[in-house]
Design an enzyme around this catalytic site. Structure first.
Site, PDB file in Angstrom:
ATOM      1  N   GLU A  40       1.652  -5.120  -5.448  1.00 51.55           N
ATOM      2  CA  GLU A  40       2.251  -3.858  -4.963  1.00 51.55           C
ATOM      3  C   GLU A  40       3.663  -4.223  -4.635  1.00 51.55           C
ATOM      4  OE1 GLU A  40       0.677  -3.649  -1.048  1.00 51.55           O
ATOM      5  OE2 GLU A  40       1.176  -1.308  -0.711  1.00 51.55           O
ATOM      6  N   LYS A 111      -0.984   5.473  -3.629  1.00 51.29           N
ATOM      7  CA  LYS A 111      -1.839   4.746  -2.387  1.00 51.29           C
ATOM      8  C   LYS A 111      -2.435   5.775  -1.512  1.00 51.29           C
ATOM      9  CE  LYS A 111      -1.865   0.778   0.523  1.00 51.29           C
ATOM     10  NZ  LYS A 111      -0.865  -0.590   0.944  1.00 51.29           N
ATOM     11  N   CYS A 144      -3.814  -2.537  -2.404  1.00 51.47           N
ATOM     12  CA  CYS A 144      -3.972  -3.127  -1.222  1.00 51.47           C
ATOM     13  C   CYS A 144      -4.914  -2.913  -0.023  1.00 51.47           C
ATOM     14  CB  CYS A 144      -2.442  -3.208  -0.517  1.00 51.47           C
ATOM     15  SG  CYS A 144      -2.314  -4.842   0.571  1.00 51.47           S
ATOM     16  N   VAL A 171      -1.314  -9.310   4.166  1.00 53.26           N
ATOM     17  CA  VAL A 171      -0.866  -9.837   5.232  1.00 53.26           C
ATOM     18  C   VAL A 171      -2.059 -10.420   5.887  1.00 53.26           C
ATOM     19  CG1 VAL A 171       1.522  -9.126   5.294  1.00 53.26           C
ATOM     20  CG2 VAL A 171      -0.258  -7.887   6.556  1.00 53.26           C
TER      21      VAL A 171
END
Lengths: 268, 268
Positions: A40, A111, A144, A171
């Site tokens: 991404e 997205k 993601c 993350v």
């Protein structure tokens, strides 16, 4: 068919340098691949300070530097390539990914589920969750945090996707293992391409967890990258394995769904 | 609130013996629990040879031996108890579970997604996926293979379930880890009570994987049993933790769902 991920650590804001590096890594380590997934926001990095800053990195697709880069690389490798990037469309800005085919045709997905401060930087995606054709099979595009919502992979699989292409900047720690559930419950392949390294800007810090991977329809991890550093993982797969929704002979994982009991409830 | 599982290895066909043993283990090891989950088909065992044989073990609820057992045990422990059993209703037979409250009131759920040869033995469940009230909170009931279908936990969580009570007879290896994804994506607790041991009947053999567990809304395993043997695991939880769908402050895991993009597609 050979599918894989390219994991790397872009430097924030250095688009030309990041794309050049991506191209070099791909040419050195991904020859012979048919479908290659990149992270991404790979050309720009992740941690924008404002919508204005993010807009300044927005690019048209087609017509921008990432499209030109992809078109050349896909032709040269004879492969379809997926990459995430900031897509400008008029005054709107999307966290998008593009799939570029070797013949220069492309598909874009915007997205749908924005994570944290992405809500300040980007507009919510408006692409219907329909698989796109490439390399003779059906590819489901998601980005993601979309993984978190089981409806996304489900709808793509119901629509016929055999392989999920999943550019990421992860993350949180959960995704690599959770994608095994996504593959298992839908009996599809998934290629998650994550980035590594960290970004420190405006007093904030994000560290990205790497662990890019290819997972099979039985939930098996076919290749997984380390948490740090550059890595390319390529696996030979047969997309037809994702057509067999009934490995036991008694339970079709799709047809057995009791939509009569839960269909409408999911719309709430 | 204290929630937990009771894992054990019933002997096929010996209902009276199995119930007596369950009661003894619960009285010895589950004092102080508020919600206790027992395995699927705990009174009878699993591997029926035919629908006729399964029907011969079917019992009314209320009105059968499992109801009488549960009513007494729930009152004695001052707890709500969930157990799986073969439920007869006229000529129909369901792979059901009942939740019995200390006051003698109860709710029954009939398994929607039958696994393998259960399709020969049982009728498909017809219970809407709506949480039931117990112990001052909302409990979602699902049985074993129902976990495989993300819609089940999703619909129960959308309906307000804070805790999934999940009686099981798991034979495949995937569920314990996958339930972490179910909890995470819906931000709910889950108590999976599995059985152990194996059954060999009519030239067939099933081994059950144990690993009963309690998982939190962050996907953390709060208690997990071994693969073999009897085990009781009880954990103090706060169901209110399952009401906070927005732990980051920017992403409500429920409200962020893009039903505008995927709602109707899930009905296909």
């Amino acid at each position: 068919m050979r599918v894989g991920y390219l994991q790397f650590d872009p430097v924030f804001g250095r688009r030309e340098e990041n794309l050049e590096r991506l191209g070099r890594i791909a040419r050195e380590r991904a020859r012979g691949v048919n479908l290659l997934v990149l992270p991404e926001l790979a050309p720009t990095g992740y941690l924008f300070l404002s919508r204005e800053e993010a807009l300044s990195y927005g690019e048209l697709f087609p017509g921008g530097p990432t499209e030109r880069f992809l078109e050349r690389l896909a032709r040269e490798l004879g492969a379809s390539i997926v990459i995430g990037f900031a897509e400008r469309s008029g005054e709107r800005l999307f966290n998008s990914c593009a799939l570029m085919r070797p013949d220069g045709s492309s598909s874009v997905y915007r997205k749908a589920h924005l994570f944290l401060d992405e809500k300040d930087w980007f507009d919510q995606g408006d692409t219907p969750f329909e698989p796109v054709r490439a390399e003779g099979t059906d590819i489901g595009l998601l980005i993601c945090f979309d993984w978190y919502f089981p409806e996304v992979a489900r709808v793509l699989a119901i629509g016929g996707a055999k392989i999920l292409a999943h550019p990421s900047n992860l993350v949180l720690p959960h995704c690599p293992e959770a994608m095994r559930t996504r593959c298992l419950e839908n009996r599809v392949f998934a290629v998650t391409a994550n980035r590594t390294g960290s970004e420190n800007r405006g007093g904030r810090s994000f560290s990205f967890i790497g662990q890019s991977q290819v997972v099979g329809p039985d939930g098996k991890v076919l290749a997984r990258a380390p948490s740090n550093g550059v890595d390319v993982g390529i696996v030979e797969i047969d997309p037809a394995d994702a057509e067999r929704k009934d490995p036991t002979g008694r339970n079709d994982w799709m047809k057995d769904r009791r939509t009569d009991l839960f269909g409408k409830l999911l719309d709430r």
